[in-house]
Design a protein around this motif. Structure first.
Motif, PDB file in Angstrom:
ATOM      1  N   THR A  61       0.855  -1.193   0.000  1.00 58.16           N
ATOM      2  CA  THR A  61       0.000   0.000   0.000  1.00 58.16           C
ATOM      3  C   THR A  61       0.889   1.239   0.000  1.00 58.16           C
ATOM      4  O   THR A  61       1.905   1.273   0.712  1.00 58.16           O
ATOM      5  CB  THR A  61      -0.912   0.005   1.249  1.00 58.16           C
ATOM      6  OG1 THR A  61      -1.606  -1.236   1.280  1.00 58.16           O
ATOM      7  CG2 THR A  61      -1.932   1.128   1.205  1.00 58.16           C
ATOM      8  N   VAL A  62       0.513   2.224  -0.814  1.00 62.37           N
ATOM      9  CA  VAL A  62       1.283   3.474  -0.860  1.00 62.37           C
ATOM     10  C   VAL A  62       0.335   4.640  -0.589  1.00 62.37           C
ATOM     11  O   VAL A  62      -0.861   4.543  -0.877  1.00 62.37           O
ATOM     12  CB  VAL A  62       2.004   3.652  -2.220  1.00 62.37           C
ATOM     13  CG1 VAL A  62       3.091   2.598  -2.394  1.00 62.37           C
ATOM     14  CG2 VAL A  62       1.019   3.612  -3.389  1.00 62.37           C
ATOM     15  N   PRO A  63       0.888   5.753  -0.015  1.00 69.70           N
ATOM     16  CA  PRO A  63      -0.022   6.774   0.527  1.00 69.70           C
ATOM     17  C   PRO A  63      -0.464   7.893  -0.413  1.00 69.70           C
ATOM     18  O   PRO A  63      -1.445   8.572  -0.115  1.00 69.70           O
ATOM     19  CB  PRO A  63       0.799   7.379   1.676  1.00 69.70           C
ATOM     20  CG  PRO A  63       2.224   7.180   1.283  1.00 69.70           C
ATOM     21  CD  PRO A  63       2.281   5.964   0.422  1.00 69.70           C
ATOM     22  N   ALA A  64       0.241   8.134  -1.524  1.00 63.71           N
ATOM     23  CA  ALA A  64      -0.050   9.364  -2.271  1.00 63.71           C
ATOM     24  C   ALA A  64      -0.521   9.071  -3.694  1.00 63.71           C
ATOM     25  O   ALA A  64      -0.172   8.044  -4.277  1.00 63.71           O
ATOM     26  CB  ALA A  64       1.194  10.247  -2.319  1.00 63.71           C
ATOM     27  N   ARG A  65      -1.297  10.006  -4.239  1.00 68.18           N
ATOM     28  CA  ARG A  65      -1.838   9.797  -5.591  1.00 68.18           C
ATOM     29  C   ARG A  65      -0.712   9.652  -6.620  1.00 68.18           C
ATOM     30  O   ARG A  65      -0.754   8.795  -7.487  1.00 68.18           O
ATOM     31  CB  ARG A  65      -2.773  10.962  -5.950  1.00 68.18           C
ATOM     32  CG  ARG A  65      -3.383  10.829  -7.311  1.00 68.18           C
ATOM     33  CD  ARG A  65      -4.611  11.698  -7.533  1.00 68.18           C
ATOM     34  NE  ARG A  65      -5.065  11.487  -8.892  1.00 68.18           N
ATOM     35  CZ  ARG A  65      -4.748  12.282  -9.915  1.00 68.18           C
ATOM     36  NH1 ARG A  65      -4.019  13.367  -9.723  1.00 68.18           N
ATOM     37  NH2 ARG A  65      -5.166  12.000 -11.133  1.00 68.18           N
ATOM     38  N   GLN A  66       0.292  10.483  -6.503  1.00 66.84           N
ATOM     39  CA  GLN A  66       1.397  10.442  -7.465  1.00 66.84           C
ATOM     40  C   GLN A  66       2.248   9.174  -7.323  1.00 66.84           C
ATOM     41  O   GLN A  66       3.022   8.852  -8.215  1.00 66.84           O
ATOM     42  CB  GLN A  66       2.303  11.679  -7.281  1.00 66.84           C
ATOM     43  CG  GLN A  66       1.690  12.985  -7.752  1.00 66.84           C
ATOM     44  CD  GLN A  66       1.519  13.045  -9.279  1.00 66.84           C
ATOM     45  OE1 GLN A  66       2.293  12.451 -10.017  1.00 66.84           O
ATOM     46  NE2 GLN A  66       0.490  13.748  -9.734  1.00 66.84           N
ATOM     47  N   ASP A  67       2.115   8.464  -6.206  1.00 65.72           N
ATOM     48  CA  ASP A  67       2.937   7.259  -6.010  1.00 65.72           C
ATOM     49  C   ASP A  67       2.718   6.222  -7.097  1.00 65.72           C
ATOM     50  O   ASP A  67       3.528   5.314  -7.285  1.00 65.72           O
ATOM     51  CB  ASP A  67       2.618   6.613  -4.647  1.00 65.72           C
ATOM     52  CG  ASP A  67       3.192   7.395  -3.485  1.00 65.72           C
ATOM     53  OD1 ASP A  67       4.130   8.196  -3.708  1.00 65.72           O
ATOM     54  OD2 ASP A  67       2.694   7.210  -2.342  1.00 65.72           O
TER      55      ASP A  67
END
Ligand SMILES: Cc1cc2nc3c(=O)[nH]c(=O)nc-3n(C[C@H](O)[C@H](O)[C@H](O)COP(=O)(O)OP(=O)(O)OC[C@H]3O[C@@H](n4cnc5c(N)ncnc54)[C@H](O)[C@@H]3O)c2cc1C
Lengths: 144, 536
Positions: free
Chosen positions: B248-254
């Motif tokens: 899981t990653v936290p940011a939209r741009q990730d």
């Protein structure tokens, strides 16, 4: 889903000779005039379970499903249908009817009767939902 | 009885009599109650004049019978439409492109010719479903895995011929890429074999797909050049172990770094199919979040991200699936964590670890097709939340191909979501939408457009929106990989490089190979000469 509210009777289903043995008038499959060799009930609904029990008491083999038809299909019906078509009736939600109705034509069977039976509530753990149940008959094409 | 277009009643009657001679009276269907079974159950033009209906169906049992039917059709100019199991729901069902065609239904040709679990291939007839092939393998305890689509009732051949897809490793889950050699009945009734099947005495049909010379197999996928009667397929050897982990990653741009890293894993053969998703999915319909999403895209995206971070939900997730030796899957998972660990805030969790043979109860609750187990769970109410909650009667899939990177995902999110907003329609996409990853080397930005059996006006609106999105996508270089018949001309018109030379070249081939235009007229947007103006 207005169309589901209309009783669908195809071909000459009603004129065929043998009635579902022991079924009260109005029970699923009773009006179709074909000898029912299996009754499929939706085990997510108390009403369908009760009908399954009724059918079982008449000596008809019964199968409970929960909307996923895989086991009934793979372990049982696909093997039987390959040998010979058979008539079955059911009281289920739309998912089971759709799947069996889609599989049937490959074995020279089809949905010959389909009636919206009423809205029912799922039993057991959450989520509880209200869904229409359908009473239906699938029968060999040459028997209708 | 309906008559196919361009043929008179007496010729059609004569052709039907010849069909009966070829396959037996029992296997030629002309009564309404039989032909209506070939209607598309998910047709977006149901009960409208555009609905595609069939005039008759013929079900041969073997290749000689197919040849006889094709020769008759060719003599009388009867349009025929081959199907394998004909369950192409969402992309046309059993229905042809040309109303009035005779369906050539190949379900009875359901023999598994061969499965080899040392060289890992199968050769099958068109009527063999994924369930059939699975049973054949299980009954013989063969050590190979099949790659199947969500509905296990489809045909291994039919699915592949429409560029269908599954859920395991890249080279297996693109079912046309996985094929190796075919047998085809050509429009003049001749039988052709491709690949090593063309070499008499060769035993390598299932091994080497090209043989020698031009590789013509592609003409028979999404095309009307012949009736495929056998196909070879590469199969995956049964691995020792399976491991599924989630990142899981936290940011939209990730999504940009995440897709690059996951590609790095996948294109080296370290993982099978990655499944992107968003942990926000269960929250999107809540009043708070849907109010956020009703705003113009940039603002909605910003607020959604802030909300996700405030609630520590993560923004995107991806499930990674590892197949192979016990030791290898573990160390590959460790490597994936090391690689993706460079994204600030990335978290990792191991979800499932299994070893073959996998018992039925072990697979319960898992996505069985990723383990090579065919099933019908996808049709259970509740499995496709969106479809169920909206009360759909079916769906038509909108399936544009976009590049396999995060930049394209971000752009597609915005372009499509804004299009829905401008049209005043509830959006199927949002600023956290993720792509489908069935294709080994591309993403599909899939949407299921609802279809109704009774609401003609709603179907018309959905068709208009589908058309609008297809046109809009094409402006961005995104084209559908597969589409229902009523959109095939439109989609082909988008593949227009150099004044539509791809279509014109295909038409030239069509005229040469099928001069009477009898096979699958209009399939893939390619019409025979005598119907071309009609479709223009
Ligand atoms: C809920 C849902 C989930 C789905 N999931 C998936 C999925 O995971 N993956 C996927 O790929 N699809 C999926 N589909 C789409 C579709 O249902 C499947 O692809 C299905 O396998 C296609 O039908 P079929 O196998 O019966 O092929 P058919 O309908 O038999 O064939 C498809 C087309 O190929 C051509 N064709 C077939 N046989 C021949 C032949 N012998 N010679 C020449 N041309 C031929 C015809 O044009 C035919 O219309 C899904 C659909 C729904 C509704």
């Amino acid at each position: 889903m207005m169309d589901r509210r209309t009783v669908l009777k195809l071909g000459a289903a009603a004129s065929a000779a043998t009635l579902l043995p022991g079924f009260a008038v109005g029970a699923p499959g009773a009006g179709s005039g074909v000898r029912i060799e299996r009754f499929v009930f939706d085990e997510r609904f108390a009403e369908a379970i009760a009908k399954g029990r009724d059918a079982g008491e008449t000596g008809i083999p019964i199968s409970g499903v929960d909307g996923d038809l895989t086991r009934l299909w793979y372990d049982d019906l696909s093997l039987r249908w390959q040998r010979k078509p058979m008539a079955l009736a059911g009281l289920t939600a739309e998912d089971a009817l759709f799947v069996l109705g889609t599989l049937a034509p490959a074995y020279r069977m089809r949905v010959v009767e389909e009636t919206e039976w009423g809205i029912a509530r799922t039993i057991g753990p959450t989520p509880v939902s209200e869904l229409p149940l359908y009473s239906w008959v699938i029968a060999p094409a040459d028997r209708v | 009885m309906a008559i196919p277009p361009g043929i008179n009643e007496s010729d059609f009657t004569a052709a039907l009599a010849e069909f009966e001679n070829a396959v037996g009276k029992d296997w030629v269907f002309t009564r309404d109650e039989d032909t209506r079974l070939y209607r598309d159950a998910f047709s977006p033009v149901q009960n409208e004049p555009e609905e595609i209906l069939v005039s008759a169906a013929v079900a041969p049992d073997n290749v000689e019978e197919v040849q006889a039917v094709v020769r008759t059709a060719n003599r009388y100019g009867v349009p025929i439409y081959p199907i394998s199991t004909g369950r192409n729901l969402g992309y046309g069902g059993s229905a042809p492109n040309l109303s009035g065609s005779v369906v050539l239904d190949l379900k009875r040709m359901n023999r598994v010719i061969e499965v080899d679990d040392k060289r890992h291939f199968a050769i099958v007839e068109p009527g063999v479903s994924y369930f059939d092939l699975y049973r054949y393998i299980q009954d013989r305890n063969l050590k190979v895995l099949i790659d199947c689509p969500d509905p296990g009732w489809g045909s291994v051949v039919g699915n592949s011929l429409d560029h269908g897809v599954g859920y395991t490793w890249g080279l297996y889950r693109d079912h046309f890429i996985a094929h190796s050699g075919m047998e085809v009945v050509l429009p003049n009734g001749e039988i052709m074999r491709t690949g090593m099947g063309a070499l008499p005495g060769a035993e390598s049909w299932g091994d080497y797909r090209y043989g020698f010379g031009p590789h013509v197999d592609g003409l028979f996928s999404q095309g009307g050049f012949g009736v495929v009667t056998k196909m070879g397929f590469h199969l995956m050897p049964e691995p020792e172990a399976y491991l599924k982990g989630i990142v899981t990653v936290p940011a939209r741009q990730d999504i940009v770094d995440l897709t690059a890293m996951v590609n790095q894993l996948e294109h080296q053969g370290i993982i099978g199919m990655p499944n992107y998703n968003t942990p926000l999915a269960p929250h999107l319909a809540t009043p708070e979040v849907s109010a956020m999403l009703s705003q113009p895209f940039a603002q909605a995206a910003q607020e959604l991200e802030r909300w996700a971070q405030g609630n520590e939900l993560g923004y995107y997730s991806v499930e990674l699936q590892f197949y192979g030796p016990r030791e290898t899957v573990q160390s590959n998972w460790r490597y994936a964590q090391r690689l993706i660990g460079d994204i600030p805030g990335a978290t990792f969790e191991t979800l499932h670890e299994l070893e073959w043979p996998i018992a039925a109860d072990e697979a319960e609750g898992l996505h069985k097709v990723a383990l090579g187990i065919p099933n019908l769970e996808i049709f259970r109410l509740g499995t496709r939340q969106s479809a169920d909650t909206l009360g759909w009667d079916g769906e038509m899939w909108f399936a544009p191909i976009i590049p396999k990177n995060g930049e394209a995902v971000l752009e597609a999110q915005e372009v499509f979501t804004e299009a829905f907003r401008e049209a005043g329609m509830p959006s199927f996409t949002h600023p956290a939408s993720t792509p489908q990853t069935w294709m080994y080397r591309a993403f599909v930005f899939l949407m299921g457009f609802p279809v109704s059996k009774v609401d003609v006006a709603a179907n018309q609106r959905q068709r208009e929106m589908f058309t609008h999105l297809a046109n809009l996508g094409a402006e961005h270089g995104w084209g559908e990989y597969r589409t229902p018949p009523i959109f095939q001309d439109l989609v082909m018109s988008h593949y227009s490089f150099n004044d539509h030379v791809l279509r014109r070249f295909s038409e030239t081939l069509k005229d040469a190979v099928d001069p009477n235009g009898i096979i699958s007229a209009g399939r893939g947007g390619i019409w025979p000469r005598h119907l071309r103006d009609r479709s223009a």
